[in-house]
Scaffold this motif. Structure first.
Motif, PDB file in Angstrom:
ATOM      1  N   ASP A  42       0.602  -1.091  -0.096  1.00  0.00           N
ATOM      2  CA  ASP A  42      -0.218  -0.015   0.040  1.00  0.00           C
ATOM      3  C   ASP A  42       0.881   1.275  -0.095  1.00  0.00           C
ATOM      4  O   ASP A  42       2.091   1.203   0.295  1.00  0.00           O
ATOM      5  CB  ASP A  42      -0.881  -0.061   1.093  1.00  0.00           C
ATOM      6  CG  ASP A  42      -0.091  -0.231   2.525  1.00  0.00           C
ATOM      7  OD1 ASP A  42       0.877   0.118   2.707  1.00  0.00           O
ATOM      8  OD2 ASP A  42      -0.874  -0.591   3.585  1.00  0.00           O
ATOM      9  N   VAL A  70      -7.294   3.811  -7.569  1.00  0.00           N
ATOM     10  CA  VAL A  70      -6.883   3.336  -6.337  1.00  0.00           C
ATOM     11  C   VAL A  70      -8.143   2.748  -5.685  1.00  0.00           C
ATOM     12  O   VAL A  70      -9.050   2.726  -5.844  1.00  0.00           O
ATOM     13  CB  VAL A  70      -6.441   4.787  -5.424  1.00  0.00           C
ATOM     14  CG1 VAL A  70      -5.292   5.590  -6.038  1.00  0.00           C
ATOM     15  CG2 VAL A  70      -7.859   5.509  -5.112  1.00  0.00           C
ATOM     16  N   GLU A  71      -7.467   1.832  -4.735  1.00  0.00           N
ATOM     17  CA  GLU A  71      -8.328   0.825  -3.719  1.00  0.00           C
ATOM     18  C   GLU A  71      -8.233   1.610  -2.496  1.00  0.00           C
ATOM     19  O   GLU A  71      -7.282   1.727  -1.977  1.00  0.00           O
ATOM     20  CB  GLU A  71      -8.118  -0.389  -3.881  1.00  0.00           C
ATOM     21  CG  GLU A  71      -8.671  -1.241  -2.959  1.00  0.00           C
ATOM     22  CD  GLU A  71      -8.240  -2.743  -2.834  1.00  0.00           C
ATOM     23  OE1 GLU A  71      -8.759  -3.480  -1.744  1.00  0.00           O
ATOM     24  OE2 GLU A  71      -7.497  -3.007  -3.659  1.00  0.00           O
ATOM     25  N   TYR A  72      -9.368   2.048  -1.846  1.00  0.00           N
ATOM     26  CA  TYR A  72      -9.286   2.575  -0.508  1.00  0.00           C
ATOM     27  C   TYR A  72      -8.952   1.506   0.394  1.00  0.00           C
ATOM     28  O   TYR A  72      -9.308   0.344   0.400  1.00  0.00           O
ATOM     29  CB  TYR A  72     -10.829   3.190  -0.115  1.00  0.00           C
ATOM     30  CG  TYR A  72     -10.873   3.358   1.337  1.00  0.00           C
ATOM     31  CD1 TYR A  72     -10.364   4.621   1.968  1.00  0.00           C
ATOM     32  CD2 TYR A  72     -11.421   2.621   2.206  1.00  0.00           C
ATOM     33  CE1 TYR A  72     -10.384   5.022   3.220  1.00  0.00           C
ATOM     34  CE2 TYR A  72     -11.654   2.967   3.568  1.00  0.00           C
ATOM     35  CZ  TYR A  72     -11.176   3.972   4.042  1.00  0.00           C
ATOM     36  OH  TYR A  72     -11.179   4.318   5.401  1.00  0.00           O
ATOM     37  N   ALA A  82     -15.413   6.329  -2.323  1.00  0.00           N
ATOM     38  CA  ALA A  82     -14.376   6.096  -3.111  1.00  0.00           C
ATOM     39  C   ALA A  82     -14.749   5.449  -4.724  1.00  0.00           C
ATOM     40  O   ALA A  82     -15.748   4.809  -4.870  1.00  0.00           O
ATOM     41  CB  ALA A  82     -13.333   5.059  -2.474  1.00  0.00           C
ATOM     42  N   VAL A  87     -10.696   9.441  -3.493  1.00  0.00           N
ATOM     43  CA  VAL A  87     -11.175   8.957  -2.289  1.00  0.00           C
ATOM     44  C   VAL A  87     -11.613  10.199  -1.450  1.00  0.00           C
ATOM     45  O   VAL A  87     -11.080  11.047  -1.412  1.00  0.00           O
ATOM     46  CB  VAL A  87      -9.969   8.276  -1.333  1.00  0.00           C
ATOM     47  CG1 VAL A  87     -10.318   7.969   0.117  1.00  0.00           C
ATOM     48  CG2 VAL A  87      -9.613   7.090  -2.307  1.00  0.00           C
ATOM     49  N   VAL A 108      -3.962   3.656   0.378  1.00  0.00           N
ATOM     50  CA  VAL A 108      -4.492   3.157  -0.667  1.00  0.00           C
ATOM     51  C   VAL A 108      -3.681   2.095  -1.090  1.00  0.00           C
ATOM     52  O   VAL A 108      -2.627   2.085  -1.017  1.00  0.00           O
ATOM     53  CB  VAL A 108      -5.093   4.296  -1.574  1.00  0.00           C
ATOM     54  CG1 VAL A 108      -6.040   5.510  -0.968  1.00  0.00           C
ATOM     55  CG2 VAL A 108      -3.667   5.004  -2.089  1.00  0.00           C
TER      56      VAL A 108
END
Length: 125
Positions: A42, A70-72, A82, A87, A108
């Motif tokens: 991350d 992105v991935e929260y 998000a 985000v 993230v």
């Protein structure tokens, strides 16, 4: 209510920290201080802001826009939304005019090469 002003983005590719001006009464700075490495996938992002206003507020909503999806994972407050390359989180905290605020780490996951394009901090009474 704050009068809307067109956002201005300042970017310097040679610096590890960028300064971004938003449409509200905050000036923000961002530092991606941890990137994915072996055993940890991350990004950890420190967000700081200066409340340049003659009023107080009881909460701040932070929207962070990135150059890629992105991935929260986690935020220093309450998750709001998000999607794709942004985000949003909210922090319930009193803020006086001209206070300096450190929001802590936004976490993230994303592919290599992540950069912050813009940060917008919005406040309310």
């Amino acid at each position: 209510m704050v009068k809307y002003e067109k956002p201005t983005v300042l970017l310097n590719e040679e610096l590890s920290e960028g300064v971004y001006t938003d449409s509200g009464c905050f000036t923000t700075s961002v530092n991606i201080h941890q990137v994915p490495q072996s055993g940890r996938g991350d990004y950890r992002i420190q967000i700081n802001a200066t409340h340049s206003a003659d009023h107080t507020c009881s909460w701040q909503e932070v929207t962070v826009y990135f150059n890629q999806e992105v991935e929260y994972v986690d935020a220093p407050g309450v998750f709001v939304a998000a999607g794709g390359n942004y985000v949003v989180f909210r922090r319930d905290s009193h803020c006086n005019g001209h206070d300096n605020i450190g929001f802590g780490d936004l976490v993230v996951r994303s592919e290599q090469g992540l950069k912050v394009d813009r940060v917008v901090v919005r406040d309310a009474g």
